[in-house]
Design a protein around this motif. Structure first.
Motif, PDB file in Angstrom:
ATOM      1  N   ARG A 146       0.839  -1.213   0.000  1.00 39.63           N
ATOM      2  CA  ARG A 146       0.000   0.000   0.000  1.00 39.63           C
ATOM      3  C   ARG A 146       0.864   1.250   0.000  1.00 39.63           C
ATOM      4  N   TYR A 169     -14.155  -6.024   9.539  1.00 40.83           N
ATOM      5  CA  TYR A 169     -13.946  -4.593   9.324  1.00 40.83           C
ATOM      6  C   TYR A 169     -13.295  -4.298   7.980  1.00 40.83           C
TER       7      TYR A 169
ATOM      8  N   PHE B   8     -12.174   1.502  17.899  1.00 41.22           N
ATOM      9  CA  PHE B   8     -12.695   0.868  16.689  1.00 41.22           C
ATOM     10  C   PHE B   8     -12.082  -0.516  16.477  1.00 41.22           C
ATOM     11  N   ALA B   9     -12.873  -1.357  15.790  1.00 42.82           N
ATOM     12  CA  ALA B   9     -12.432  -2.694  15.369  1.00 42.82           C
ATOM     13  C   ALA B   9     -11.861  -3.468  16.563  1.00 42.82           C
ATOM     14  N   LYS B  10     -10.701  -4.093  16.382  1.00 49.01           N
ATOM     15  CA  LYS B  10     -10.184  -4.974  17.442  1.00 49.01           C
ATOM     16  C   LYS B  10      -9.781  -4.201  18.697  1.00 49.01           C
ATOM     17  N   ARG B  12     -11.616  -2.292  20.319  1.00 47.46           N
ATOM     18  CA  ARG B  12     -12.746  -2.452  21.260  1.00 47.46           C
ATOM     19  C   ARG B  12     -12.528  -3.651  22.151  1.00 47.46           C
ATOM     20  N   ASP B  13     -12.110  -4.763  21.530  1.00 52.52           N
ATOM     21  CA  ASP B  13     -11.893  -5.983  22.305  1.00 52.52           C
ATOM     22  C   ASP B  13     -10.696  -5.821  23.245  1.00 52.52           C
ATOM     23  N   MET B  50      -4.105   4.592  14.408  1.00 55.33           N
ATOM     24  CA  MET B  50      -4.294   5.928  13.824  1.00 55.33           C
ATOM     25  C   MET B  50      -5.235   6.712  14.754  1.00 55.33           C
ATOM     26  N   ALA B  71     -10.810   9.304  18.657  1.00 59.55           N
ATOM     27  CA  ALA B  71     -11.090   7.976  18.085  1.00 59.55           C
ATOM     28  C   ALA B  71      -9.773   7.261  17.824  1.00 59.55           C
ATOM     29  N   LEU B  73      -8.178   4.077  15.847  1.00 56.72           N
ATOM     30  CA  LEU B  73      -8.464   3.086  14.796  1.00 56.72           C
ATOM     31  C   LEU B  73      -7.211   2.277  14.479  1.00 56.72           C
ATOM     32  N   PRO B  74      -7.345   0.988  14.348  1.00 54.42           N
ATOM     33  CA  PRO B  74      -6.213   0.231  13.829  1.00 54.42           C
ATOM     34  C   PRO B  74      -6.210   0.335  12.305  1.00 54.42           C
ATOM     35  N   PRO B  75      -5.061   0.645  11.684  1.00 56.25           N
ATOM     36  CA  PRO B  75      -5.029   0.608  10.219  1.00 56.25           C
ATOM     37  C   PRO B  75      -5.146  -0.854   9.783  1.00 56.25           C
ATOM     38  N   LEU B  76      -6.079  -1.159   8.916  1.00 55.76           N
ATOM     39  CA  LEU B  76      -6.252  -2.548   8.465  1.00 55.76           C
ATOM     40  C   LEU B  76      -5.308  -2.804   7.305  1.00 55.76           C
ATOM     41  N   ASN B  77      -4.791  -4.003   7.213  1.00 54.99           N
ATOM     42  CA  ASN B  77      -3.854  -4.266   6.119  1.00 54.99           C
ATOM     43  C   ASN B  77      -4.287  -5.409   5.205  1.00 54.99           C
TER      44      ASN B  77
END
Ligand SMILES: [Zn+2]
Lengths: 260, 79
Positions: A146, A169, B8-10, B12-13, B50, B71, B73-77
């Motif tokens: 990316r 997600y 956000f996403a993981k 949260r867990d 992020m 907020a 957020l984990p950057p998703l890859n």
């Protein structure tokens, strides 16, 4: 229901680069219309990575009538891809993805021109493989690719639609060089521990969701409709889409004014 | 200052919550992360994060003020 178009909207030119009847359902949309359909049919979209999001996106681009698709992927189809990568069938296992994908896409749309490269995209080959692209669609599965795409897009001033997904997600962002922020502007990492769909898990519908969102952004860019660089986080667990404003960072190491 | 934190996403867990209000005495986003990692040690395994403040991405050195919504957020890859 198929809506029949008024004759006046179908008689703009004698020679059109596509079969109008095939696309009348979408030509009926005001934002597309005949003029937009002509833009789509002469557009060249490059898809880097035809795995989970990339194969869903390829199918949407093909069916909507994009003229030329470049497919770039080094891998062969594995049995463990079949639950989520919609272009491939059981008989494709062991076949290079670019071959299986182009066979399938050609069967869906005979007007489509396909360029295929069984390569892993990197800094050394990116500009050659992506030559002539109007849009780059990011279907890769790791931070490093990316980052490469982001840099190449900024350098060649080619719009890029980034899509990524894992677990329940997804994340999507348009990068329009000179107009919007890029991935580095918002702190998306250049590298890092890659958590793949096969190890972390992936809920297959999220890939179609993310791809549809990304193709939507790509089509808007091709049709010259306004697109922001906002970052979308899609969550199929809580059924939410969150939009986060992503402004240009003047000090961005990739696109900022101090990077030149 | 009082801040609202959204995970956000993981994350949260890892944090064990999706949303919380914290009273915070520091200044920057990165200082805040240090504090949150103490109250939610699971976040130590979060990897890259992020940050957005009031729905806009910011750098870790960004200064916070009372009432901000932060907020993470984990950057998703994957893909
Ligand atoms: Zn940038």
């Amino acid at each position: 229901m198929v809506m029949l178009l008024p004759f006046s909207r179908l008689s703009m030119e004698d020679k059109l680069p596509m079969n109008i009847n095939r696309y009348r359902g979408q030509i009926a949309l005001e934002e597309i219309s005949m003029e937009g359909q002509k833009k789509l049919s002469s557009a060249h979209v490059s898809i880097v990575g035809i795995g989970g999001t990339g194969s869903s996106a390829a199918e949407l681009f093909s069916r909507i009538g994009i003229g030329t698709l470049t497919l770039i992927d080094p891998d062969v189809v594995a049995e463990s891809d079949l639950h989520r990568q919609v272009l491939y069938s059981e008989s494709d296992v062991g076949t290079p993805k670019v071959d299986a994908a182009s066979n399938r896409l050609r069967a869906e749309n005979g007007d489509l021109t396909i360029l295929k490269f069984r390569n892993r995209l990197d800094e050394s080959n990116a500009e050659r493989l992506l030559l002539g692209s109007d849009i780059i669609y990011d279907g890769t599965d790791n931070f490093e690719s990316r980052d490469t795409l982001n840099r190449v897009a900024v350098r060649t001033k080619t719009p890029l639609v980034m899509t990524s997904a894992v677990d329940y997600y997804g994340q999507v962002k348009a990068i329009i060089p000179g107009v919007t922020s890029c991935l580095a502007c918002i702190g998306y990492p250049e590298e890092g521990e890659n958590i793949s769909c096969s190890t972390m898990g992936i809920f297959p519908p999220v890939l179609s969701f993310v791809a549809a969102f990304g193709v939507n952004l790509a089509v808007k860019i091709l049709l010259s409709l306004p697109v922001s660089g906002d970052y979308y986080h899609l969550d199929m667990k809580s059924l939410t889409v969150t939009k986060i404003t992503a402004r240009i960072n003047e000090r961005c190491p990739v696109c900022g004014s101090q990077s030149h | 200052m009082k801040l609202r934190i959204m995970y956000f996403a993981k994350l949260r867990d890892l944090a064990g919550t999706s949303d919380e209000t914290v009273v915070y005495g520091g200044q920057t986003v990165s200082d805040l992360m240090g504090t949150l990692m103490k109250t939610h040690p699971g976040l130590l395994n979060a990897g890259k994060i992020m940050f957005a403040v009031n729905e806009q991405f910011v750098s870790p050195s960004a200064k916070l003020k009372d009432g901000d919504v932060v907020a993470l957020l984990p950057p998703l890859n994957g893909g």
